[in-house]
Design a protein around this motif. Sequence first.
Motif, PDB file in Angstrom:
ATOM      1  N   ILE A  81      77.315  51.815   5.777  1.00  0.00           N
ATOM      2  CA  ILE A  81      76.400  52.952   5.722  1.00  0.00           C
ATOM      3  C   ILE A  81      76.231  53.648   7.071  1.00  0.00           C
ATOM      4  CG2 ILE A  81      73.993  53.614   5.318  1.00  0.00           C
ATOM      5  CD1 ILE A  81      73.896  51.581   3.074  1.00  0.00           C
ATOM      6  N   PRO A  82      76.089  52.920   8.195  1.00  0.00           N
ATOM      7  CA  PRO A  82      75.933  53.622   9.481  1.00  0.00           C
ATOM      8  C   PRO A  82      77.076  54.595   9.778  1.00  0.00           C
ATOM      9  CG  PRO A  82      75.352  51.319   9.734  1.00  0.00           C
ATOM     10  CD  PRO A  82      75.951  51.455   8.367  1.00  0.00           C
ATOM     11  N   PHE A  83      78.275  54.267   9.338  1.00  0.00           N
ATOM     12  CA  PHE A  83      79.427  55.140   9.565  1.00  0.00           C
ATOM     13  C   PHE A  83      79.237  56.474   8.853  1.00  0.00           C
ATOM     14  CE2 PHE A  83      83.676  56.784   8.824  1.00  0.00           C
ATOM     15  CZ  PHE A  83      84.346  56.514  10.012  1.00  0.00           C
ATOM     16  N   THR A  84      78.832  56.430   7.585  1.00  0.00           N
ATOM     17  CA  THR A  84      78.660  57.675   6.833  1.00  0.00           C
ATOM     18  C   THR A  84      77.483  58.488   7.353  1.00  0.00           C
ATOM     19  OG1 THR A  84      77.278  56.585   5.152  1.00  0.00           O
ATOM     20  CG2 THR A  84      79.643  56.669   4.747  1.00  0.00           C
ATOM     21  N   GLU A  85      76.456  57.809   7.856  1.00  0.00           N
ATOM     22  CA  GLU A  85      75.295  58.520   8.388  1.00  0.00           C
ATOM     23  C   GLU A  85      75.651  59.323   9.632  1.00  0.00           C
ATOM     24  OE1 GLU A  85      72.506  55.370   8.929  1.00  0.00           O
ATOM     25  OE2 GLU A  85      71.627  55.593   6.919  1.00  0.00           O
ATOM     26  N   ALA A  86      76.718  58.940  10.312  1.00  0.00           N
ATOM     27  CA  ALA A  86      77.138  59.648  11.524  1.00  0.00           C
ATOM     28  C   ALA A  86      78.073  60.809  11.226  1.00  0.00           C
ATOM     29  CB  ALA A  86      77.817  58.674  12.484  1.00  0.00           C
ATOM     30  N   ILE A  87      78.480  60.934   9.966  1.00  0.00           N
ATOM     31  CA  ILE A  87      79.374  62.021   9.577  1.00  0.00           C
ATOM     32  C   ILE A  87      78.549  63.225   9.157  1.00  0.00           C
ATOM     33  CG2 ILE A  87      81.108  62.750   7.882  1.00  0.00           C
ATOM     34  CD1 ILE A  87      82.114  59.869   7.856  1.00  0.00           C
ATOM     35  N   GLU A  88      78.923  64.383   9.632  1.00  0.00           N
ATOM     36  CA  GLU A  88      78.165  65.603   9.348  1.00  0.00           C
ATOM     37  C   GLU A  88      78.600  66.167   8.001  1.00  0.00           C
ATOM     38  OE1 GLU A  88      79.552  67.255  12.946  1.00  0.00           O
ATOM     39  OE2 GLU A  88      77.686  66.902  14.026  1.00  0.00           O
ATOM     40  N   ALA A  89      78.072  65.570   6.936  1.00  0.00           N
ATOM     41  CA  ALA A  89      78.423  66.001   5.582  1.00  0.00           C
ATOM     42  C   ALA A  89      77.567  67.189   5.170  1.00  0.00           C
ATOM     43  CB  ALA A  89      78.231  64.850   4.598  1.00  0.00           C
ATOM     44  N   LEU A  90      78.131  68.051   4.354  1.00  0.00           N
ATOM     45  CA  LEU A  90      77.361  69.149   3.783  1.00  0.00           C
ATOM     46  C   LEU A  90      76.251  68.567   2.902  1.00  0.00           C
ATOM     47  CD1 LEU A  90      80.289  71.574   2.851  1.00  0.00           C
ATOM     48  CD2 LEU A  90      78.590  71.899   4.655  1.00  0.00           C
ATOM     49  N   PRO A  91      75.148  69.275   2.734  1.00  0.00           N
ATOM     50  CA  PRO A  91      74.000  68.707   2.013  1.00  0.00           C
ATOM     51  C   PRO A  91      74.261  68.554   0.514  1.00  0.00           C
ATOM     52  CG  PRO A  91      73.619  71.018   2.510  1.00  0.00           C
ATOM     53  CD  PRO A  91      74.879  70.641   3.228  1.00  0.00           C
ATOM     54  N   ALA A 104      86.892  58.701  15.350  1.00  0.00           N
ATOM     55  CA  ALA A 104      88.285  58.374  15.659  1.00  0.00           C
ATOM     56  C   ALA A 104      88.544  56.872  15.659  1.00  0.00           C
ATOM     57  CB  ALA A 104      88.668  58.958  17.017  1.00  0.00           C
ATOM     58  N   ALA A 105      87.504  56.074  15.405  1.00  0.00           N
ATOM     59  CA  ALA A 105      87.645  54.623  15.351  1.00  0.00           C
ATOM     60  C   ALA A 105      86.518  54.060  14.496  1.00  0.00           C
ATOM     61  CB  ALA A 105      87.605  54.012  16.754  1.00  0.00           C
ATOM     62  N   VAL A 106      86.714  52.848  13.992  1.00  0.00           N
ATOM     63  CA  VAL A 106      85.689  52.216  13.163  1.00  0.00           C
ATOM     64  C   VAL A 106      84.475  51.860  14.013  1.00  0.00           C
ATOM     65  CG1 VAL A 106      87.417  51.278  11.581  1.00  0.00           C
ATOM     66  CG2 VAL A 106      86.645  49.912  13.518  1.00  0.00           C
ATOM     67  N   PHE A 107      83.330  51.672  13.341  1.00  0.00           N
ATOM     68  CA  PHE A 107      82.120  51.271  14.030  1.00  0.00           C
ATOM     69  C   PHE A 107      82.211  49.799  14.435  1.00  0.00           C
ATOM     70  CE2 PHE A 107      78.395  54.312  13.098  1.00  0.00           C
ATOM     71  CZ  PHE A 107      79.200  55.401  13.366  1.00  0.00           C
ATOM     72  N   LYS A 108      81.581  49.466  15.543  1.00  0.00           N
ATOM     73  CA  LYS A 108      81.497  48.084  15.991  1.00  0.00           C
ATOM     74  C   LYS A 108      80.027  47.726  16.161  1.00  0.00           C
ATOM     75  CE  LYS A 108      85.982  48.097  18.344  1.00  0.00           C
ATOM     76  NZ  LYS A 108      86.699  47.946  19.643  1.00  0.00           N
ATOM     77  N   ASP A 109      79.614  46.668  15.497  1.00  0.00           N
ATOM     78  CA  ASP A 109      78.215  46.240  15.526  1.00  0.00           C
ATOM     79  C   ASP A 109      77.271  47.366  15.118  1.00  0.00           C
ATOM     80  OD1 ASP A 109      78.976  43.696  16.495  1.00  0.00           O
ATOM     81  OD2 ASP A 109      79.031  44.472  18.550  1.00  0.00           O
ATOM     82  N   GLY A 110      77.729  48.164  14.122  1.00  0.00           N
ATOM     83  CA  GLY A 110      76.896  49.226  13.589  1.00  0.00           C
ATOM     84  C   GLY A 110      76.811  50.461  14.447  1.00  0.00           C
ATOM     85  N   LYS A 111      77.655  50.544  15.486  1.00  0.00           N
ATOM     86  CA  LYS A 111      77.603  51.698  16.386  1.00  0.00           C
ATOM     87  C   LYS A 111      78.997  52.310  16.545  1.00  0.00           C
ATOM     88  CE  LYS A 111      73.672  49.898  19.034  1.00  0.00           C
ATOM     89  NZ  LYS A 111      73.174  49.522  20.380  1.00  0.00           N
ATOM     90  N   PRO A 112      79.055  53.628  16.806  1.00  0.00           N
ATOM     91  CA  PRO A 112      80.363  54.275  16.969  1.00  0.00           C
ATOM     92  C   PRO A 112      81.071  53.789  18.223  1.00  0.00           C
ATOM     93  CG  PRO A 112      78.584  55.798  17.505  1.00  0.00           C
ATOM     94  CD  PRO A 112      77.939  54.580  16.913  1.00  0.00           C
ATOM     95  N   SER A 113      82.389  53.653  18.126  1.00  0.00           N
ATOM     96  CA  SER A 113      83.176  53.216  19.276  1.00  0.00           C
ATOM     97  C   SER A 113      84.054  54.328  19.833  1.00  0.00           C
ATOM     98  CB  SER A 113      84.050  52.013  18.889  1.00  0.00           C
ATOM     99  OG  SER A 113      84.864  52.327  17.772  1.00  0.00           O
ATOM    100  N   ALA A 114      84.279  55.379  19.049  1.00  0.00           N
ATOM    101  CA  ALA A 114      85.039  56.541  19.512  1.00  0.00           C
ATOM    102  C   ALA A 114      84.643  57.742  18.663  1.00  0.00           C
ATOM    103  CB  ALA A 114      86.542  56.282  19.430  1.00  0.00           C
ATOM    104  N   THR A 115      83.804  58.600  19.216  1.00  0.00           N
ATOM    105  CA  THR A 115      83.299  59.751  18.467  1.00  0.00           C
ATOM    106  C   THR A 115      83.401  61.007  19.327  1.00  0.00           C
ATOM    107  OG1 THR A 115      81.729  58.261  17.381  1.00  0.00           O
ATOM    108  CG2 THR A 115      81.368  60.617  17.085  1.00  0.00           C
TER     109      THR A 115
END
Length: 314
Positions: A125-135, A64-75
């Motif tokens: 890249i850290p943002f996409t790694e936190a998204i539960e994408a289909l394989p 629900a928000a962009v990553f800050k310092d490579g970490k989620p800020s609202a997930t």
Amino acid sequence: MNLPCAIIKPLLIITALSFFAPAGALAQTRDVPGGKDFPGIGRFAGSVISGHQVKNFDTARMQAAVFKDGKPSATPRLEGRITRIAYRTGAGPSIVEVSRNFETQLTKAGFEPLLSCDTDACGGIPFTEAIEALPIPQMWVDGFNYHYHAARKSENGRETYASVLVSENNREIYAQLTIAEIGAIENKMVDASAMEKGLRDAGRIALYGIYFDTDKAVIRPESRPTLEQIAKLLVSQVALSVFIVGHTDSQGPYTYNLDLSRRRAEAIAEELVKTYHIGAPRLRTAGVAHLAPVGSNASEAGRALNRRVELVAP
């Protein structure tokens, strides 16, 4: 003609990469079995469904928000009915064009934006790694080139969240639509006494507490309570034998569903024998696809009723 070694090596590497490329992704010209668009959203013109997963109750992470310092800020972690649909679009459209079309459809459907961002603004890249994408090859995500959009809708006291991740691979555009319909888990437990009563009074009992991933016959861990109750029934009734019958909805080809329903019934019997030490001769299996509906396959509510396992008295 003899080629220099410096030329031969790159050629061998290119050939190897071509050989191991996902042929299914390259050759796919139609939707995967059981694949369908989410009502009111649809797809980008010319796309095919490369992946489709629906779970009646599960969890999903929504950025629900962009990553800050490579970490989620609202997930927020969402619970309810989770639908994930991946699309592949041939070369031509851009990531922006496909993204904007999905965003327009979500707005028309009553969703209000929570977040829209591109690669660097999202968090790389850290943002996409936190998204539960289909394989892969259902969904391809390039962490250096993507667009993400998340939105929320509140209607009649019910909340629904949606996200769209659009990326590119080998000049083809891939998009994953994730829908989380928030809701409490439905109690689908049927205990051993209810099973016994159903078999005695009606000759059958429908079970909705055994779960499989979409298009698979592997039993999910949350099925254990229902399996334990089946085992309890059979242990207490030593003379009882049952048919285990798999049922599906009408989505997808009949022959595919017939095989899937049979394999799921067999998987249940195998688990009862292996884990609960029920004698194999007491368990016979069958699959009937969608030939014995208890609800209308024209509605999602009816299809949910039709996706079941039944114990049937001999």
